[in-house]
Design an enzyme around this catalytic site. Structure first.
Site, mmCIF file in Angstrom:
data_model
loop_
_atom_site.group_PDB
_atom_site.id
_atom_site.type_symbol
_atom_site.label_atom_id
_atom_site.label_comp_id
_atom_site.label_asym_id
_atom_site.label_seq_id
_atom_site.Cartn_x
_atom_site.Cartn_y
_atom_site.Cartn_z
ATOM 1 N N HIS A 35 -7.329 -6.266 0.284
ATOM 2 C CA HIS A 35 -6.105 -5.469 0.362
ATOM 3 C C HIS A 35 -4.963 -6.167 1.091
ATOM 4 C CE1 HIS A 35 -4.198 -1.650 -0.335
ATOM 5 N NE2 HIS A 35 -4.031 -1.367 0.941
ATOM 6 N N SER B 215 0.844 -1.196 0.000
ATOM 7 C CA SER B 215 0.000 0.000 0.000
ATOM 8 C C SER B 215 0.884 1.253 0.000
ATOM 9 C CB SER B 215 -0.958 -0.051 1.193
ATOM 10 O OG SER B 215 -2.025 0.844 1.030
ATOM 11 N N ASP C 61 -9.617 -5.775 -4.063
ATOM 12 C CA ASP C 61 -8.678 -4.806 -3.507
ATOM 13 C C ASP C 61 -9.167 -3.374 -3.662
ATOM 14 O OD1 ASP C 61 -6.282 -3.748 -2.533
ATOM 15 O OD2 ASP C 61 -5.041 -4.962 -3.870
#
Length: 304
Positions: free
Chosen positions: A283, A115, A256
């Site tokens: 995610h 991320s 996601d």
């Protein structure tokens, strides 16, 4: 599994801060073709705890793993009083270099970023061209914030209309701390951040650390994953991607937050890149499809 923890002095703009780390394994005793892996957590401002599944790589592939809390969160130094100009990508790249130098591995290592950590890792590889970086992994991340906003906006539109209305109302009124906004946000998170029920403890610990001190998250990102008002709003690395020369693995998931639209530039512009997508994850595939995830990552790091 041998683990050790400690703190590293990090000198920045005339001040000294401390970076907390956890080392799983021994960076000095790796077999041929295996290097230490540095794991960069997301947020920005979400602690390292949720990245601990990557320690599996020591047992499965003999890869030592370094986890750490970036400055501003968890057990590293905090700066609640810092102006927003303090919190920059350059700050976190300097901290990463400090970590590499501390362990004496700046000449031979691998990097994984999740991320925001993927943004940082990609930026580091593209802007500083580190000679010692042998493999780069960017997972569940984005090539530009504009594409991330496009991705998450599309997902918000899939929520029930009443939740969309709540989100829009409180964002317009500046009342994103309202309980009903927080509840709507959690519906989104349980669909696109982690689909396991209940959430793994390490993940809840990381989010609790952010809630305890949201300075970095709110300053650089904003009130939520899908409302970007912070200093990263105009961030992009798309034009720098062709300069990343090391073999790169990029990953995302079907459910996601990082939908294909915001990861596609990595695949288009990084010269040596492989794209893997997880069919049953959102995610955090290292929780949701842990066994397959570790196999993909471990094989990439040891067989490329």
């Amino acid at each position: 599994m041998a683990t050790s923890t400690g703190k590293i002095d990090f000198h920045y703009q005339g001040a000294t801060y401390q970076t907390w780390y956890k080392l799983v394994g021994n960076v000095r005793s790796t077999k041929a073709g295996v290097r230490p892996l540095i794991a960069l957590h997301g947020g920005p401002g979400v602690s390292h705890s949720y990245m601990t599944p990557h320690a599996d790589l020591l047992a499965s592939h003999g890869i030592p793993v370094v986890l750490y809390d970036q400055i501003g969160v968890g057990q590293s130094s905090h700066r609640k009083d810092a102006p927003k100009e303090f919190w920059t990508v350059e700050l976190f790249m300097d901290e990463l270099e400090s970590l590499l130098n501390h362990f004496g591995i700046s000449g031979d290592y691998d990097l994984i970023g999740h991320s925001w950590g993927g943004m940082l890792a990609g930026n580091f590889a593209a802007a500083r061209h580190p000679a010692g970086l042998k493999h780069l992994i960017i997972t569940n991340t984005l090539a530009s914030m504009a594409l991330w906003e496009e991705s998450t906006a599309g997902l918000v539109k899939q929520l029930p209309q009443n939740l969309q209305d709540i989100i829009r109302k409180h964002e317009k009124d500046g009342t994103t701390d309202a309980p009903e906004y927080q509840e709507a946000m959690m519906v989104f998170y349980k669909q696109h951040v982690c689909r396991l029920e209940p959430w793994p403890q390490d993940l809840t610990v990381s989010f609790a650390a952010m809630e305890e001190d949201p300075t970095v998250y709110h300053t650089m990102l904003g009130p939520s994953e899908f409302t970007i008002t912070g200093t990263l709003k105009t961030w992009t690395i798309v034009d720098k991607l062709p300069t990343i020369k090391c073999p790169t693995l990029m990953m995302n998931s079907v459910f996601d937050e990082a939908q294909d639209v915001c990861v596609l530039p990595f695949f288009k512009y990084i010269p040596q890149v492989k794209w893997v997508q997880f069919a049953n994850s959102s995610h955090v595939p290292f929780f949701e499809e842990r066994e397959r995830y570790m196999k993909v990552v471990g094989n990439f790091l040891t067989k490329v």
